[in-house]
Design an enzyme around this catalytic site. Structure first.
Site, PDB file in Angstrom:
ATOM      1  N   THR A   1       1.913   7.332  13.840  1.00 12.72           N
ATOM      2  CA  THR A   1       1.561   7.795  11.893  1.00 12.72           C
ATOM      3  C   THR A   1       0.483   6.686  11.550  1.00 12.72           C
ATOM      4  O   THR A   1       0.291   6.579  10.811  1.00 12.72           O
ATOM      5  CB  THR A   1       3.162   6.892  11.954  1.00 12.72           C
TER       6      THR A   1
ATOM      7  N   ARG B   1      11.009   1.365  14.944  1.00 18.18           N
ATOM      8  CA  ARG B   1      10.699   1.775  13.536  1.00 18.18           C
ATOM      9  C   ARG B   1      10.007   2.384  12.805  1.00 18.18           C
ATOM     10  O   ARG B   1      10.642   2.921  11.602  1.00 18.18           O
ATOM     11  CB  ARG B   1      10.025   1.102  12.802  1.00 18.18           C
TER      12      ARG B   1
ATOM     13  N   CYS C   1     -15.585   2.264  17.534  1.00 18.51           N
ATOM     14  CA  CYS C   1     -16.266   3.197  16.088  1.00 18.51           C
ATOM     15  C   CYS C   1     -18.462   2.874  16.307  1.00 18.51           C
ATOM     16  O   CYS C   1     -18.528   4.925  15.820  1.00 18.51           O
ATOM     17  CB  CYS C   1     -15.661   3.468  15.030  1.00 18.51           C
TER      18      CYS C   1
ATOM     19  N   LYS D   1     -18.476  -6.464  20.719  1.00 15.01           N
ATOM     20  CA  LYS D   1     -18.138  -4.613  21.527  1.00 15.01           C
ATOM     21  C   LYS D   1     -19.400  -3.985  21.460  1.00 15.01           C
ATOM     22  O   LYS D   1     -19.088  -2.852  22.251  1.00 15.01           O
ATOM     23  CB  LYS D   1     -17.143  -4.361  20.377  1.00 15.01           C
TER      24      LYS D   1
ATOM     25  N   ARG E   1     -18.377  -5.002   6.239  1.00 15.51           N
ATOM     26  CA  ARG E   1     -17.866  -4.346   5.958  1.00 15.51           C
ATOM     27  C   ARG E   1     -17.930  -4.004   4.430  1.00 15.51           C
ATOM     28  O   ARG E   1     -17.985  -5.178   3.533  1.00 15.51           O
ATOM     29  CB  ARG E   1     -15.931  -5.291   5.951  1.00 15.51           C
TER      30      ARG E   1
ATOM     31  N   HIS F   1     -18.897   4.515   8.571  1.00 19.48           N
ATOM     32  CA  HIS F   1     -19.564   3.670   8.996  1.00 19.48           C
ATOM     33  C   HIS F   1     -20.813   3.684   8.889  1.00 19.48           C
ATOM     34  O   HIS F   1     -21.492   5.081   9.140  1.00 19.48           O
ATOM     35  CB  HIS F   1     -19.312   3.446   9.523  1.00 19.48           C
TER      36      HIS F   1
END
Lengths: 332, 332
Positions: B12, B40, B130, B213, B235, B242
């Site tokens: 989800t 949930r 990513c 990373k 960001r 990106h």
């Protein structure tokens, strides 16, 4: 204090309006303010010092009795009218790119090379490009200590650097998107809202005009043609405040600790050391409306010796334009 | 063609939904699809292949009969459940950071190091971050030709890399600003609309977790621990896509002309050579929803020999996450 007659050419533009606000805020010793613009804007009233000042059409007689003429009307009008103003006896401080690389015109950032302003054979002093000003304010103290060999800089530039129309385009597109409409770009070569657009005005060798300004102006202001500059200029959907990711390699020993020590007392710099505290790093939204050049994320390079990385943010209309011009007028 | 039973864990979420769409779009040979999420979300129906698939609560029995388990549920659930899935006989392809730097877990980008996927002693293959995926897809052909010595990369990362809540925060803030209200940040440490926020999750030595990373994963995927990486992660108020400003220095001769030649035929790369034509450079808004890694603005460095600069843009949810994971499943 000697009071001056100051003219602002391009008074109705984004930077022109900031020039008026800056003269007022810094209580510049004015005997008279002359607001000039194209005939199209003549008669417009601009707020100034609690009252209003009426814009006059720029013409051959505009500079009679003017001591200092602050130009922010684009390169074309500067090329045409700056010599006219200088011939009439005014010192011209020009915000356009028209005169910046002229050997007879000093390119001045008061925190960096104030002495250069005194040598102005044409009667013209050039105000550097916004992206360059904040870069050299942050780097000059480090260059003085350890000589810069190479700078890699990537910019995150606000729309207001392209003028009122660019800011209006950003907001209009945000409204269009909210209404489910497709934005139509005009100033930018693509939708700027919710997008990022690499600089598009060609210079040479694959670099944009804006990028080459950063190369040439940085060398001229720091007075060292051997400094290597690798620029990438990018526009982001921010209204005001340019950010820069900067990697700098020095010829002599340098570390993040030493750089912070130097930047803590550097003129015009506000060093942010609260890395990783929420909001600890400079953000353009916080820099907007402020005079300082904010420097944060000062860190040693992970692999290159004597190299550091930093994050430099400033208000592109203030320190990047209007404030720097008024500061030049103050040191005359 | 052998049909497989595929489970999607975290179905989800933003990436989980893209995984379902990608399996469908690429006509992955499926005998059965199992959509898993936290209790949930159990019972939620997700669109799939013209019909619907009902989300089941993740539990000890979830992986019975599953051939391939695509995980995108965060590092915590991956650490807990990936070994359970592997013990049940599934090959796990994990999108979180939990296993990426484990020596027993290959870190795979199919265009770059497909062979690594075969050696998976834990039964787990990690999907890189990513920002790293798009970087190595663009750089691997150049590294193979001339060996990279040093990369300086500054990112312009979309909000969707931080999940649904981050995208919703961006849109909510744009609505609040349009209504004249003051946005209240929650996911981001400051207003993200009309702002730019340098990465804030601490790693070490002044670098953020995301930045480290990029350093470690780039070296592992390219199989060369000597490559220097200098990252700055930022960001921007973009929903998806990106962008990266990349400076690369090589050990052996390299030029922009040679790099373009190599990139024209590079797998997964779409080279944009229309620099300075309107829209000629890659933009995140155009890359969103597309599979390719878009590379543009390939230019020789102005001062460093055997160095080039480029602008790399990709859909962070597709090639940066879901598509890369499904491509790994395809090469098994």
């Amino acid at each position: 204090m000697v009071e001056r007659v100051v003219a602002v050419v391009g008074a109705t533009g984004a930077v022109g309006r900031e020039m008026l606000r800056t003269l007022e805020k810094r209580r510049f010793p004015l005997s008279r303010l002359v607001a000039l613009a194209s005939p199209r804007s003549a008669g417009v009233e601009l707020p100034f010092a609690g009252g209003k000042v009426q814009v006059q059409a720029l013409g051959p007689g505009s500079f009679r009795g003017v001591d200092v003429a602050l130009f922010s009307a684009g390169a074309g009008p500067s090329r045409e009218w700056a010599p006219v103003a200088a011939a009439a006896g005014a010192v011209v401080i020009d915000n356009s790119s028209a005169w910046r690389m002229d050997d007879q015109v000093p390119l001045v950032v008061p925190e960096v090379n104030p002495g250069a302003a005194a040598n102005r054979p044409r009667g013209i002093i050039a105000n550097p490009n916004c992206s360059t000003i904040q870069l050299v304010v942050a780097l000059q103290p480090l260059h003085a200590a350890a000589h810069i060999e190479h700078i890699v800089v990537s910019t995150y530039q606000a729309t207001s650097g392209k003028g009122h129309a660019a800011v209006e385009e950003l907001h209009a597109q945000l409204r269009q998107l909210a209404a489910g409409e497709s934005p139509t770009p005009s100033v930018f070569p693509g939708q700027i809202a919710l997008n990022v657009i690499s600089d598009w005005k060609p210079g040479r060798d694959g670099y944009s005009e804006e990028e080459l300004k950063m190369v040439n102006e940085t060398r001229k202001i720091l007075g060292d043609a051997s400094i290597g500059v690798t620029p990438t200029c990018v526009r982001v959907p921010v209204e005001t405040g340019h950010s820069e990711s900067v990697h700098v390699r020095f010829r002599e020993p340098m570390s993040a600790a030493r750089a912070k020590e130097l930047l803590r007392s550097a003129p015009g710099v506000e060093l942010r050391e609260g890395d990783y505290a929420p909001g600890g790093e400079p953000q353009p939204l916080q820099a907007a409306g402020r005079d300082a050049v904010f420097v944060g994320r000062v860190r040693d390079d992970l692999c290159v010796p004597n190299a550091i990385n930093l994050w430099v943010v400033a208000d592109n209309l203030l320190k990047g334009a209007a404030l720097n011009a008024v500061q030049i007028a103050e040191i005359l």
